[in-house]
Write an enzyme that holds these catalytic residues in place. Structure first.
Site, mmCIF file in Angstrom:
data_model
loop_
_atom_site.group_PDB
_atom_site.id
_atom_site.type_symbol
_atom_site.label_atom_id
_atom_site.label_comp_id
_atom_site.label_asym_id
_atom_site.label_seq_id
_atom_site.Cartn_x
_atom_site.Cartn_y
_atom_site.Cartn_z
ATOM 1 C CD GLU A 171 20.869 -82.232 4.151
ATOM 2 O OE1 GLU A 171 20.503 -83.375 3.827
ATOM 3 O OE2 GLU A 171 21.687 -82.015 5.059
ATOM 4 C CD GLU A 319 20.478 -81.136 9.115
ATOM 5 O OE1 GLU A 319 20.989 -82.264 8.932
ATOM 6 O OE2 GLU A 319 19.386 -80.794 8.637
HETATM 7 C C1 BGC Z 1 19.272 -84.415 7.145
HETATM 8 C C2 BGC Z 1 18.668 -84.996 8.420
HETATM 9 C C3 BGC Z 1 19.331 -86.313 8.737
HETATM 10 C C4 BGC Z 1 20.819 -86.101 8.913
HETATM 11 C C5 BGC Z 1 21.610 -87.338 9.289
HETATM 12 C C6 BGC Z 1 20.775 -84.559 7.068
HETATM 13 O O1 BGC Z 1 21.158 -84.768 5.759
HETATM 14 O O2 BGC Z 1 18.856 -83.110 6.964
HETATM 15 O O3 BGC Z 1 17.302 -85.103 8.248
HETATM 16 O O4 BGC Z 1 18.806 -86.920 9.859
HETATM 17 O O5 BGC Z 1 21.339 -85.642 7.688
HETATM 18 O O6 BGC Z 1 21.573 -88.271 8.264
#
Ligand code: BGC
Length: 406
Positions: A171, A319
């Site tokens: 990101e 994610e």
């Molecule tokens: C990030 C993580 C973070 C998650 C939840 C993502 O943007 O890569 O490191 O914990 O969001 O906020």
């Protein structure tokens, strides 16, 4: 369940979970760990009447000592893939000095994953930087890029035969905007010019790292993990559309455009949706939210996947998850998002995997330890991992490669 309608996912689909080193390993010294303890930070938390202990990563989830327990979690979920990051400051605590013990830790992680038929997806950079790199001016200075490339080269040579999937950056837009635009994260700058400098430098980092990785291992598959937000023009009104388009351009396309010739796959991190009204972000108060107040909007993952189709590349969702300490919403969250992922696949998006964020409860950056993203709960005193009910549900999807329609 036999007569229930199911949605099948493609053959060899990667079911996974993601973590990052700083958020789980513990005992790391870098720009983040120093910032957490800085006077300014502690004063800020005090003013907000927050317990500063909950905002110091410390031992995090203690994964550096307990990786075997994480492996048990991965196995319980029937995962075929695990995404984790290597901590630059651990590997290279001093400029040009590589810590062989640290390398050994990751060698062991990778070996154990592979012995259990779990594909490692390895992120090279998930935000914090070594102190010496910070002191040299970090990502603001183009001439510093070479240091990251040296670290990259070292790791790729070491893991040449063991790792196929490399994620250079996590990101870059989120990092640049919190660290250089709103100043919420270290090094706490607030400058549009610096933000763009850092964004452009990170794009160069990716492009050059890509060349290095390929020159060492032609078979490697390389990409980034990009957080895309679904910006929606409120009520589809024509006067809201240009603003939504502009935000889409800067947040999604600007970076991807710069690295378009150096990506074997696209990594999507999806969490958020914003409605745009008269050029401003407009929140719908009636929508379901997670513990951090983020709206839960499963349709957004579908629109983001459809949007990525234009790049003509395989996509991996690296994610997607929520802070939900009581585990009241996670099962529905998974179900609803996966239905939309499946819809995108059935409409021709080449999605190769879904990684839930996160495997275990961890240190949620500036928000500290109260945000519980884990499929497994972590006891803050004993570090014991305990499966959440929603994770049992996810494990069945990963095992069967299908989703039962409810
Ligand atoms: C990030 C993580 C973070 C998650 C939840 C993502 O943007 O890569 O490191 O914990 O969001 O906020």
């Amino acid at each position: 369940m036999a007569n229930k309608k199911t949605l099948k996912f493609p053959k060899n689909f990667y079911w996974g979970a993601s973590t990052s080193s700083y958020q789980i390993e513990g005992g790391i010294v870098n720009d983040w760990s120093e910032w957490e303890k800085s006077e300014k930070r502690i004063k800020f938390l005090k003013n907000k009447k927050l317990n500063s202990k909950k905002f110091i990563s410390g031992k995090a989830s203690n994964s550096f000592e307990m990786f075997d327990k994480d492996l048990d979690c991965i196995k319980k979920l029937n995962l075929g893939a695990y995404r984790f990051s290597i901590e630059w400051s651990r590997i290279e605590p001093e400029k040009g000095v590589f810590d062989e013990k640290a390398i050994e830790y990751y060698r062991n992680v990778i070996k154990k994953l592979k012995n259990n038929n779990i594909e490692p997806f390895v992120t090279l950079y998930h935000w914090p930087v070594p102190l010496w790199f910070r002191d040299l001016g970090s990502w603001e200075k183009r001439k510093n890029i070479k240091y990251f490339l040296e670290y990259t080269e070292k790791l790729i040579k070491v893991f040449k035969n063991d790792v196929k999937f490399w994620i250079t950056l996590n990101e870059p837009m989120v990092y640049s905007s919190h660290s250089y635009l709103d100043g919420k994260w270290p090094p706490n700058r607030k400058s549009i010019i610096k933000t763009f400098k850092v964004v452009n430098n990170l794009a160069k980092v990716h492009n050059e790292a890509y060349e290095i990785i390929k020159s060492i291992n032609q078979k490697a598959q390389i990409g980034i993990a990009k957080q895309n937000i679904y910006f929606e023009a409120y009520k589809n009104r024509f006067w809201n559309k240009p603003f939504a388009k502009l935000l889409n351009y800067f947040w999604e396309d600007y970076f991807l455009e710069k690295i378009k010739n150096n990506q074997d796959f696209l990594g999507l991190n999806y969490y958020k949706h914003h409605r745009i009204k008269y050029g401003f972000l407009f929140k719908n108060k009636n929508k379901e939210k997670n513990d951090m107040g983020w709206e839960i909007y499963p349709e957004g993952i579908y629109y983001e996947l459809i949007d990525l189709k234009k790049h003509n590349k395989p996509v991996c969702i690296f994610e997607n998850g929520l802070a939900d300490a009581k585990d009241k919403k996670r099962k529905d969250f998974i179900y609803n998002h996966l239905r939309y992922v499946h819809k995108a696949i059935s409409e021709g998006v080449d999605v190769r995997g879904y990684f839930h964020w996160s495997l275990i409860d961890n240190f949620e950056w500036a928000e500290g330890f109260d945000a519980k993203f884990g499929l497994f709960e972590v006891d803050r005193k004993t570090y014991e991992r305990k499966i959440r009910p929603s994770a049992e549900y996810y494990a069945e999807i990963c095992r069967s490669n299908k989703l039962y329609i409810e």
